[in-house]
Enzyme design. Structure first.
Site, short mmCIF file in Angstrom:
data_model
loop_
_atom_site.label_atom_id
_atom_site.label_comp_id
_atom_site.label_asym_id
_atom_site.label_seq_id
_atom_site.Cartn_x
_atom_site.Cartn_y
_atom_site.Cartn_z
N GLY A 12 0.77 -1.24 0.00
CA GLY A 12 0.00 0.00 0.00
C GLY A 12 0.80 1.29 0.00
O GLY A 12 0.31 2.32 0.47
N ASN A 14 1.43 3.00 -2.62
CA ASN A 14 0.68 3.89 -3.53
C ASN A 14 -0.56 4.46 -2.84
O ASN A 14 -0.89 5.63 -3.02
CB ASN A 14 0.30 3.16 -4.82
CG ASN A 14 1.45 3.16 -5.82
OD1 ASN A 14 1.80 4.21 -6.35
ND2 ASN A 14 2.04 1.99 -6.04
N LEU A 87 -3.97 -6.61 -7.39
CA LEU A 87 -3.40 -7.61 -8.29
C LEU A 87 -4.42 -8.63 -8.83
O LEU A 87 -4.05 -9.63 -9.42
CB LEU A 87 -2.22 -8.31 -7.61
CG LEU A 87 -1.10 -7.32 -7.20
CD1 LEU A 87 0.07 -8.06 -6.57
CD2 LEU A 87 -0.62 -6.44 -8.34
N ASN A 104 -5.68 2.49 -13.13
CA ASN A 104 -4.74 1.49 -12.61
C ASN A 104 -3.33 2.04 -12.74
O ASN A 104 -3.03 2.74 -13.70
CB ASN A 104 -4.87 0.20 -13.45
CG ASN A 104 -3.87 -0.86 -13.02
OD1 ASN A 104 -3.70 -1.13 -11.82
ND2 ASN A 104 -3.20 -1.48 -13.98
N HIS A 106 0.58 0.81 -13.25
CA HIS A 106 1.38 -0.36 -13.64
C HIS A 106 2.85 0.05 -13.67
O HIS A 106 3.20 1.12 -14.19
CB HIS A 106 0.91 -0.86 -15.02
CG HIS A 106 1.65 -2.09 -15.43
ND1 HIS A 106 1.37 -3.33 -14.88
CD2 HIS A 106 2.68 -2.28 -16.29
CE1 HIS A 106 2.20 -4.22 -15.41
NE2 HIS A 106 3.00 -3.62 -16.26
N ASP A 147 -4.43 -4.05 -18.87
CA ASP A 147 -3.45 -2.97 -19.10
C ASP A 147 -3.55 -2.36 -20.50
O ASP A 147 -2.55 -1.91 -21.07
CB ASP A 147 -2.00 -3.48 -18.87
CG ASP A 147 -1.77 -4.00 -17.46
OD1 ASP A 147 -2.45 -3.52 -16.53
OD2 ASP A 147 -0.91 -4.88 -17.28
N GLU A 176 6.00 6.26 -9.20
CA GLU A 176 4.59 5.86 -9.07
C GLU A 176 3.87 6.77 -8.08
O GLU A 176 2.72 7.16 -8.28
CB GLU A 176 4.48 4.40 -8.58
CG GLU A 176 4.93 3.39 -9.61
CD GLU A 176 4.66 1.96 -9.16
OE1 GLU A 176 3.62 1.68 -8.56
OE2 GLU A 176 5.54 1.10 -9.40
C1 GAR Z 1 3.26 -1.25 -7.45
O1 GAR Z 1 4.57 -1.27 -7.94
C2 GAR Z 1 2.26 -1.30 -8.58
O2 GAR Z 1 2.66 -0.60 -9.72
C3 GAR Z 1 2.21 -2.78 -8.86
O3 GAR Z 1 2.19 -3.36 -7.58
C4 GAR Z 1 2.95 -2.54 -6.68
C5 GAR Z 1 2.12 -2.28 -5.45
O4 GAR Z 1 2.86 -1.58 -4.48
N1 GAR Z 1 1.06 -3.12 -9.64
C6 GAR Z 1 1.08 -4.03 -10.60
O5 GAR Z 1 2.07 -4.72 -10.87
C7 GAR Z 1 -0.23 -4.18 -11.37
N2 GAR Z 1 -0.06 -4.94 -12.56
P1 GAR Z 1 2.14 -0.89 -3.24
O6 GAR Z 1 1.21 -1.94 -2.61
O7 GAR Z 1 3.28 -0.54 -2.33
O8 GAR Z 1 1.38 0.29 -3.72
#
Ligand code: GAR
Length: 202
Positions: A12, A14, A87, A104, A106, A147, A176
């Site tokens: 989490g 993001n 995910l 989303n 990515h 995507d 991100e």
């Molecule tokens: C992030 O790097 C995001 O871009 C990726 O999962 C991570 C989650 O991090 N998402 C994907 O790969 C989607 N296809 P977080 O839980 O620390 O935000």
């Protein structure tokens, strides 16, 4: 007030970038709820600490049940759904009902290193294996594909020959945390619209 739901599966960071952007008033939004498909996701703790309503959904054995369950929770309550490290794949009614209202993030420069099965560190392993000299992240609207929706924001980072997947992942994560609030801001302030498959400023 522009209302958002944030969907998560893991740590989490993001989600935290959105919480921070609301707190420092970069975003004029309210995070109405955080929904996770994993009970143990640390993202849920981040939400609880801030008094944000949390939900756990897990309907693994039925194809669009997870999406329908999420639709029931968010329907009529939010303006935007943000997939912040979520995910699982959304499908079915929610995609149409929230057309151009689901985004989303990515961790690659779409259309490279994305699609089914491409998530987390796998994305960075593939990018390094391919030998790209730049990588980055993409925030896009969610459509019926994986995507494939219109791109809102992309940010790049250099790739060095000494990089491991984990080092590259960390470098991209920093971007991100800027890209996702930026995309939410553009949408919540009505600064962009979708024309065919392109996002244009209005
Ligand atoms: C992030 O790097 C995001 O871009 C990726 O999962 C991570 C989650 O991090 N998402 C994907 O790969 C989607 N296809 P977080 O839980 O620390 O935000």
């Amino acid at each position: 007030m522009f209302k958002i739901a944030v969907l998560v599966s893991g740590g989490g960071t993001n989600l935290q970038s959105i919480i921070d952007s609301v707190e420092n008033e970069y975003l004029n939004c309210s995070i109405e709820m955080v929904i996770s498909n994993r009970e143990k996701a640390y993202a849920l703790e981040r939400a609880k600490k801030k008094g944000i309503k949390t939900y756990v959904v897990s309907k693994k054995n039925c194809k669009s049940c997870l999406s329908d369950e999420i639709l029931k929770i968010v329907d009529g309550k939010v303006d935007l759904i943000v997939l912040a490290g979520f995910l699982a794949i959304l499908e079915g009614k929610i995609i149409q009902k929230f057309k151009n209202r689901i985004v989303n993030i990515h961790p690659s420069l779409i259309p490279a290193f994305c699609g089914k099965g491409m998530y987390g560190v796998k994305v960075h392993e593939s990018a390094l294996e391919y030998g790209v000299k730049v990588s980055g992240c993409t925030v896009h609207f969610v459509d019926e594909g994986t995507d494939t929706g219109p791109i809102i924001v992309q940010k790049t980072v250099p790739v060095y020959s000494s990089d491991t997947p984990e080092i590259l992942q960390k470098r991209i994560l920093v971007q991100e945390h800027k890209a996702l609030p930026e995309a939410i801001k553009l949408i919540s302030e009505n600064k962009i619209k979708v024309q065919e498959r392109k996002v244009v400023t209005v």
